[in-house]
Motif scaffolding. Structure first.
Motif, mmCIF file in Angstrom:
data_model
loop_
_atom_site.group_PDB
_atom_site.id
_atom_site.type_symbol
_atom_site.label_atom_id
_atom_site.label_comp_id
_atom_site.label_asym_id
_atom_site.label_seq_id
_atom_site.Cartn_x
_atom_site.Cartn_y
_atom_site.Cartn_z
ATOM 1 N N HIS A 1 -6.858 -11.456 -16.357
ATOM 2 C CA HIS A 1 -7.601 -10.837 -15.272
ATOM 3 C C HIS A 1 -6.886 -9.596 -14.664
ATOM 4 O O HIS A 1 -5.541 -9.457 -15.005
ATOM 5 C CB HIS A 1 -7.869 -11.543 -14.294
ATOM 6 C CG HIS A 1 -8.254 -13.110 -14.201
ATOM 7 N ND1 HIS A 1 -9.063 -13.491 -15.134
ATOM 8 C CD2 HIS A 1 -7.605 -14.461 -14.005
ATOM 9 C CE1 HIS A 1 -9.342 -14.623 -15.424
ATOM 10 N NE2 HIS A 1 -8.491 -15.244 -14.657
ATOM 11 N N HIS A 2 -7.370 -8.464 -14.290
ATOM 12 C CA HIS A 2 -6.733 -7.289 -13.781
ATOM 13 C C HIS A 2 -7.003 -6.857 -12.365
ATOM 14 O O HIS A 2 -7.964 -6.420 -11.958
ATOM 15 C CB HIS A 2 -7.353 -6.092 -14.956
ATOM 16 C CG HIS A 2 -6.817 -6.361 -16.405
ATOM 17 N ND1 HIS A 2 -5.632 -6.616 -16.862
ATOM 18 C CD2 HIS A 2 -7.673 -6.765 -17.309
ATOM 19 C CE1 HIS A 2 -5.772 -6.872 -18.120
ATOM 20 N NE2 HIS A 2 -6.978 -7.013 -18.456
ATOM 21 N N PRO A 3 -5.842 -6.758 -11.717
ATOM 22 C CA PRO A 3 -6.179 -6.231 -10.287
ATOM 23 C C PRO A 3 -6.132 -4.678 -10.397
ATOM 24 O O PRO A 3 -5.003 -4.128 -10.383
ATOM 25 C CB PRO A 3 -4.773 -6.851 -9.543
ATOM 26 C CG PRO A 3 -3.795 -7.093 -10.402
ATOM 27 C CD PRO A 3 -4.733 -7.196 -11.735
ATOM 28 N N ILE A 4 -7.075 -4.128 -10.226
ATOM 29 C CA ILE A 4 -7.442 -2.703 -10.325
ATOM 30 C C ILE A 4 -6.964 -2.000 -9.177
ATOM 31 O O ILE A 4 -7.780 -2.484 -7.942
ATOM 32 C CB ILE A 4 -8.649 -2.228 -10.825
ATOM 33 C CG1 ILE A 4 -8.942 -3.148 -12.311
ATOM 34 C CG2 ILE A 4 -8.869 -0.942 -11.069
ATOM 35 C CD1 ILE A 4 -8.261 -2.720 -13.373
ATOM 36 N N HIS B 1 -5.192 2.069 -11.665
ATOM 37 C CA HIS B 1 -4.622 1.173 -12.716
ATOM 38 C C HIS B 1 -4.457 -0.119 -12.313
ATOM 39 O O HIS B 1 -4.549 -0.528 -11.271
ATOM 40 C CB HIS B 1 -3.225 1.853 -12.843
ATOM 41 C CG HIS B 1 -2.209 1.646 -11.877
ATOM 42 N ND1 HIS B 1 -1.490 0.744 -11.467
ATOM 43 C CD2 HIS B 1 -1.962 2.630 -10.841
ATOM 44 C CE1 HIS B 1 -0.827 0.757 -10.487
ATOM 45 N NE2 HIS B 1 -1.069 1.936 -9.852
ATOM 46 N N CYS B 2 -4.433 -1.006 -13.442
ATOM 47 C CA CYS B 2 -4.075 -2.368 -13.073
ATOM 48 C C CYS B 2 -2.600 -2.442 -12.473
ATOM 49 O O CYS B 2 -1.909 -1.727 -12.759
ATOM 50 C CB CYS B 2 -4.026 -3.073 -14.687
ATOM 51 S SG CYS B 2 -3.434 -4.722 -14.350
ATOM 52 N N HIS B 3 -2.679 -3.317 -11.612
ATOM 53 C CA HIS B 3 -1.422 -3.419 -10.891
ATOM 54 C C HIS B 3 -0.366 -4.426 -11.476
ATOM 55 O O HIS B 3 0.661 -4.558 -11.167
ATOM 56 C CB HIS B 3 -1.376 -3.674 -9.407
ATOM 57 C CG HIS B 3 -0.465 -2.897 -8.655
ATOM 58 N ND1 HIS B 3 0.800 -3.202 -8.536
ATOM 59 C CD2 HIS B 3 -0.655 -1.971 -7.703
ATOM 60 C CE1 HIS B 3 1.263 -2.308 -7.899
ATOM 61 N NE2 HIS B 3 0.622 -1.411 -7.326
ATOM 62 N N MET B 4 -0.704 -4.960 -12.527
ATOM 63 C CA MET B 4 0.179 -5.832 -13.300
ATOM 64 C C MET B 4 1.036 -4.821 -13.896
ATOM 65 O O MET B 4 0.803 -4.028 -14.926
ATOM 66 C CB MET B 4 -0.414 -6.729 -14.135
ATOM 67 C CG MET B 4 -1.021 -7.818 -13.267
ATOM 68 S SD MET B 4 -1.369 -9.267 -14.359
ATOM 69 C CE MET B 4 -2.416 -10.230 -13.424
ATOM 70 N N THR B 5 2.382 -4.681 -13.773
ATOM 71 C CA THR B 5 3.559 -3.575 -14.371
ATOM 72 C C THR B 5 3.392 -3.681 -15.823
ATOM 73 O O THR B 5 3.448 -2.788 -16.452
ATOM 74 C CB THR B 5 4.835 -3.537 -13.684
ATOM 75 O OG1 THR B 5 5.305 -5.097 -13.844
ATOM 76 C CG2 THR B 5 4.719 -3.444 -12.202
ATOM 77 N N HIS B 6 3.351 -4.600 -16.290
ATOM 78 C CA HIS B 6 3.510 -4.622 -17.832
ATOM 79 C C HIS B 6 2.045 -4.250 -18.427
ATOM 80 O O HIS B 6 1.966 -4.236 -19.669
ATOM 81 C CB HIS B 6 3.587 -6.306 -18.392
ATOM 82 C CG HIS B 6 5.016 -6.621 -18.232
ATOM 83 N ND1 HIS B 6 5.977 -6.581 -19.128
ATOM 84 C CD2 HIS B 6 5.752 -6.876 -17.254
ATOM 85 C CE1 HIS B 6 7.292 -6.797 -18.537
ATOM 86 N NE2 HIS B 6 6.894 -7.149 -17.323
ATOM 87 N N HIS B 7 1.029 -3.968 -17.534
ATOM 88 C CA HIS B 7 -0.273 -3.562 -18.160
ATOM 89 C C HIS B 7 -0.466 -2.068 -18.102
ATOM 90 O O HIS B 7 -1.364 -1.569 -18.121
ATOM 91 C CB HIS B 7 -1.441 -4.495 -17.583
ATOM 92 C CG HIS B 7 -1.483 -5.755 -17.577
ATOM 93 N ND1 HIS B 7 -2.698 -6.713 -17.274
ATOM 94 C CD2 HIS B 7 -0.845 -6.383 -18.507
ATOM 95 C CE1 HIS B 7 -2.361 -7.943 -17.575
ATOM 96 N NE2 HIS B 7 -1.144 -7.787 -18.483
ATOM 97 N N THR B 8 0.744 -1.544 -17.429
ATOM 98 C CA THR B 8 0.517 -0.002 -17.886
ATOM 99 C C THR B 8 1.643 0.465 -18.337
ATOM 100 O O THR B 8 2.512 1.542 -18.175
ATOM 101 C CB THR B 8 0.726 0.815 -16.245
ATOM 102 O OG1 THR B 8 1.793 -0.297 -15.489
ATOM 103 C CG2 THR B 8 -0.511 0.461 -15.105
ATOM 104 N N GLY C 1 -1.061 2.396 -20.568
ATOM 105 C CA GLY C 1 -1.939 1.113 -20.839
ATOM 106 C C GLY C 1 -3.316 1.445 -19.691
ATOM 107 O O GLY C 1 -3.698 2.618 -19.867
ATOM 108 N N MET C 2 -3.371 0.417 -19.021
ATOM 109 C CA MET C 2 -4.763 0.520 -18.250
ATOM 110 C C MET C 2 -4.284 1.249 -16.968
ATOM 111 O O MET C 2 -4.157 0.848 -15.966
ATOM 112 C CB MET C 2 -4.921 -0.951 -17.788
ATOM 113 C CG MET C 2 -6.204 -1.167 -17.376
ATOM 114 S SD MET C 2 -6.839 -2.781 -16.985
ATOM 115 C CE MET C 2 -6.329 -3.535 -18.606
ATOM 116 N N PHE C 3 -4.425 2.504 -17.348
ATOM 117 C CA PHE C 3 -4.180 3.690 -16.051
ATOM 118 C C PHE C 3 -4.895 4.883 -16.414
ATOM 119 O O PHE C 3 -4.887 5.417 -17.599
ATOM 120 C CB PHE C 3 -2.294 3.961 -16.357
ATOM 121 C CG PHE C 3 -1.817 5.113 -15.354
ATOM 122 C CD1 PHE C 3 -1.183 4.574 -14.150
ATOM 123 C CD2 PHE C 3 -2.127 6.192 -15.532
ATOM 124 C CE1 PHE C 3 -0.850 5.666 -13.299
ATOM 125 C CE2 PHE C 3 -1.631 7.392 -14.661
ATOM 126 C CZ PHE C 3 -1.123 6.785 -13.301
HETATM 127 CU CU LIG Z 1 -3.775 -6.015 -15.838
#
Ligand SMILES: [Cu+2]
Length: 463
Positions: free
Chosen positions: A274-277, A328-335, A404-406
């Motif tokens: 899941h991604h917290p955007i 961006h996604c706020h999971m730091t490994h997702h950016t 990443g998701m940014f």
């Molecule tokens: Cu994410």
């Protein structure tokens, strides 16, 4: 929707009409029993009046077209009042960001597939051609369709074998943000990218008109450094995170004019997460959940929205804060881009003469990460071919060590087009800057230096 009860009552009336002979001319035009329509649940609405009412919705007239950054909208043609689409599932040599390509599975030469866009009430025929090396089928995620159109291979229909083309036909009975994806060997086909957004506009719009309407689909991939094929069996360690199949700095900015009403539709078909955007600089309202409209009184305000796997969400806001805003996604490994997660923790380590000694046996060796990891992308270290470990991008003020998701929301006054306007010019006095000695003396009473921070703020007298 014609219910079972209505169907039987209609059948009874028609049967009765046959028995009564010419006395019941008013039933002319009803579908003869036994001749199934492509839209059986809507036979009653196939009258001339309803065809008029549900004319195929036209972009620009019946709706403001959706923008799919880095993607496109699937073209269609109208045949006898029905919108005809064609999806071709096939292998695609896809670029995630400059420096990283991989052989993915997508539609019509794109990863993900183009956005399907239509209007509530539209009748659709969607042809799906399978050019993959294995079976596939397509599920219309969230759409209210007859069971046999739902696309779950084996359960709802036969698999679409390589080389075959299947036809899906249904009428859209709802509006909102939905998705489509493979539902055959799902784990492999979703990990390789076989999905897209499906946007249905309302037939009778209510509420304020949206000026900019964006669709972003989140996904995640495991692509080992130096390889060119996403790993479909990965469960936990994804290293390429994407909006619309692109990793920053490969993501196109979302551009809006000052004062525009902006809508952003999020969908998440990541294999596992899941991604917290999170959007900077704004407070949005959540207007849609899984395609259903949230009544205005119940629309929550916020700036971070968890989009779980399989969910869609839409938010709206007025673009009243000019600038370049991270989203961006706020999971730091997702950016991050292709960062490995099994490196030793060197933060705070002083390498001393290790580098010099190690370079004798490993030419070019350099201890990295001892003061944090921000510099790794900027240093332009040689990396294996076809990889983007730690890649970021040069920004206006410094290197942007994100990936990443940014993406970036760019809001400007006096725009003449929605092309990328470049970096934001900060008005005087609105940019964080290096503090002067005078300012520090005036406000802190001392000038902090790196190694003698004896007076933190919490020891000061606040009077
Ligand atoms: Cu994410």
């Amino acid at each position: 929707m014609i219910t079972r009860r209505k169907f039987f009552s209609k059948a009874a009336v028609v049967a009765g009409a046959a028995a009564l002979g010419p006395a019941t001319r008013s039933l002319q035009g009803a579908e003869p029993i036994g001749q199934r329509s492509e839209y059986p649940e809507n036979n009653r609405e196939n009258s001339q009046a309803d065809r008029q009412k549900y004319h195929p919705g036209e972009p620009g007239k019946d709706y403001t077209p959706v923008i799919t950054p880095n993607g496109s909208t699937l073209p269609y043609k109208v045949v006898d009042g029905v919108k005809v689409f064609h999806l071709i599932a096939e292998e695609v040599d896809h670029e995630f960001a400059h420096g990283l390509r991989a052989y993915c599975w997508g539609f019509n030469g794109q990863v993900h597939g183009p956005t399907i866009e239509a209007v509530e009430g539209d009748r659709l025929r969607i042809y799906v051609t399978n050019r993959l090396p294995e079976n596939t089928s397509i599920h219309w995620h969230g759409l209210l369709v007859p069971s046999g159109m739902d696309g779950v291979a084996g359960l709802s229909q036969k698999n679409i074998a390589p080389g075959e083309t299947y036809k899906y036909a249904f009428q859209l009975r709802q509006h909102g943000t939905y998705m489509y994806h493979s539902h055959s060997d799902d784990m492999t086909q979703i990990a390789l990218g076989l999905m897209g957004m499906f946007v249905i506009h309302p037939r009778t719009p209510t509420g304020p008109k949206v000026d900019r309407d964006f669709a972003l689909m989140s996904s995640e991939w495991r692509i080992d450094v130096g390889t060119r094929r996403p790993v479909p069996i990965e469960m936990t360690d994804f290293n390429v995170l994407t909006f619309n199949g692109r990793a920053f700095p490969g993501t196109a900015p979302l551009v809006a004019k000052y004062g525009d009403r902006v809508k952003i539709r999020f969908g998440n078909l990541s294999p596992m997460e899941h991604h917290p955007i999170h959007l900077h600089g704004y407070r949005w309202k959540i207007t849609e959940m899984d395609g259903s409209q949230v009544p205005e009184i119940a629309q929550q305000a916020g700036n971070t929205l968890l989009v779980a796997v399989g969910q869609t969400r839409a938010v709206e806001f007025i673009a009243d804060n000019p600038g370049d805003w991270a989203m961006h996604c706020h999971m730091t490994h997702h950016t991050m881009n292709q960062m490995g997660h099994n490196a030793p923790n060197l933060i705070g380590v002083r390498p001393g003469s290790v580098d010099k000694r190690a370079s004798k046996i490993l030419p070019g060796y350099m201890t990295m990460g001892e003061s944090g990891m921000a510099d790794m992308g900027e240093m332009g270290m040689p990396v294996p071919r076809n990889s983007i470990p730690m890649l970021g991008a040069p920004g206006k003020h410094d290197y942007i060590d994100m990936g990443g998701m940014f993406t970036i929301l760019k809001v400007r006054e006096n725009l003449t087009s929605y092309d990328d306007p470049g970096w934001y010019e900060n008005p005087p006095g609105t940019l964080a800057s290096l503090a002067t000695k005078d300012e520090l003396q005036r406000d802190l009473g001392f000038v902090p230096r790196a190694h003698d921070m004896q007076k933190p703020m919490n020891s000061m007298h606040m009077d």
